[in-house]
Design a protein around this motif. Structure first.
Motif, PDB file in Angstrom:
ATOM      1  N   ASP A 164     -77.770  37.359  22.111  1.00 31.96           N
ATOM      2  CA  ASP A 164     -77.658  35.997  21.593  1.00 31.96           C
ATOM      3  C   ASP A 164     -78.618  35.761  20.420  1.00 31.96           C
ATOM      4  OD1 ASP A 164     -75.742  35.300  23.433  1.00 31.96           O
ATOM      5  OD2 ASP A 164     -77.166  34.466  24.868  1.00 31.96           O
ATOM      6  N   TYR A 165     -78.265  34.789  19.599  1.00 31.08           N
ATOM      7  CA  TYR A 165     -79.141  34.380  18.492  1.00 31.08           C
ATOM      8  C   TYR A 165     -79.348  32.868  18.565  1.00 31.08           C
ATOM      9  CZ  TYR A 165     -74.821  32.723  16.279  1.00 31.08           C
ATOM     10  OH  TYR A 165     -73.649  32.070  16.025  1.00 31.08           O
ATOM     11  N   GLU A 166     -80.349  32.390  17.813  1.00 23.90           N
ATOM     12  CA  GLU A 166     -80.635  30.953  17.741  1.00 23.90           C
ATOM     13  C   GLU A 166     -80.945  30.600  16.301  1.00 23.90           C
ATOM     14  OE1 GLU A 166     -83.824  27.677  19.599  1.00 23.90           O
ATOM     15  OE2 GLU A 166     -84.036  29.821  20.025  1.00 23.90           O
TER      16      GLU A 166
END
Length: 326
Positions: free
Chosen positions: A315-317
């Motif tokens: 995942d990325y943010e």
């Protein structure tokens, strides 16, 4: 183990063992099965011991040589993650450095049987190292994506992240962008470019109105790029990674531009340095340490013939900071 050894262990005669294994002579089926199962189990155990003896207990990690000049934190964080995962499972890490054309270090690891598996920390278009390893069916992992089915792959959705960041910036009112990407032979940069273009088209902007710069940039070229962006009335610069972003930001500030009042800036990869800059920089945040940790763990699982994931997406943010305030 000799016939006498088997006979002694099972409490039967040597001739009984011989008849059971050869299939000749009269012998009870139950006794025959018992002797054969014992002999088979012993053989399997010896084979496992031989395979175990072949293991080096080492995993090779290959780095691109340009990290020595760029100092990108991604690769060092990735290495830390790999080490944490593999050391916990009693593996050592050996490091080699190479280029797109020079894969001699990798070949040495494989052909001299120095390692049980190899992890590459970058994937490229027409990647010689990946092709060499895939064709030999050597246990291989990569922090990125590739087209080889027998390679363990761990990455983030770089295309989706670039599209999401660009769309967010469009939502903040920016309409003219400058996109600066490094070497386009890297899969990650091609993915980021595609994501940027998708966001531009989906939001009804004209691609030909955007200033796009791609290639291996020397610092002395950045001034001309900045001059071109200013002349084209770019409102927000999106850089491909943290190192490129720091170079651009430093040049803008040195020339007296006020960030974000005169021009905004964002990065498609975050590092601690972007948070300590003034202003702090909006960026896509991905844990390189987690990427390394996951690929290291999956590699060990594969080597131990346990269940593993062939492809994993991390995942990325998106971290919105002061460099893109309006």
């Amino acid at each position: 183990m000799t016939l006498e050894d088997i006979a002694r262990e099972l409490g039967v005669s040597k001739s009984t063992v011989s008849r059971a294994l050869s299939g000749k002579g009269r012998i009870g089926e139950q006794t025959r099965q018992r002797i054969r199962e014992y002999a088979q189990g012993y053989g399997d155990g010896r084979q496992q011991e031989r395979e175990k003896d072949k293991r080096t207990g080492n995993i090779g990690v290959s780095f691109p040589d340009d990290i020595l000049m760029s100092g990108s934190q991604y690769f060092f964080e990735c290495l830390l993650g790999i080490y944490e995962a593999t050391a916990l499972l009693d593996y050592n890490v050996l490091i080699t450095v190479g280029t797109a054309q020079d894969i001699s270090g990798i070949k040495s690891f494989v052909e001299e049987e120095k390692v049980d598996g190899i992890i590459l920390t970058r994937s490229m278009e027409d990647d010689r190292a990946l092709r060499y390893l895939a064709e030999r069916n050597f246990p291989t992992g990569v922090t990125g994506l590739c087209d080889f089915d027998n390679i363990i792959q761990v990455d983030t959705d770089n295309e989706g992240a670039a599209e999401a960041l660009t769309s967010l910036l469009i939502g903040k009112g920016f309409r003219r962008f400058g996109l600066v990407l490094d070497d386009m032979t890297y899969h990650v940069n091609r993915s980021r470019y595609e994501g940027f273009c998708k966001a531009i088209m989906k939001n009804g902007l004209q691609k030909d109105k955007q200033a796009i710069y791609m290639g291996k940039f020397r610092k002395e070229l950045l001034n001309s790029i900045i001059d071109d962006m200013v002349s084209r009335k770019v409102e927000c610069v999106i850089s491909g990674d943290d190192c490129l972003c720091i170079s651009l930001l430093s040049q803008f500030l040195a020339q007296g531009y006020r960030i974000p009042r005169d021009i905004a800036i964002a990065s498609l990869y975050n590092s601690e340095a972007l948070n300590s800059f003034v202003p702090t920089v909006t960026a896509v945040d991905v844990s390189a340490r987690m990427v390394g940790n996951v690929v290291g763990k999956q590699m060990v699982q594969y080597l131990r013939k346990k269940e593993y994931q062939k492809k994993t997406m991390i995942d990325y943010e998106i971290l919105v900071r002061t460099s893109t305030y309006r």
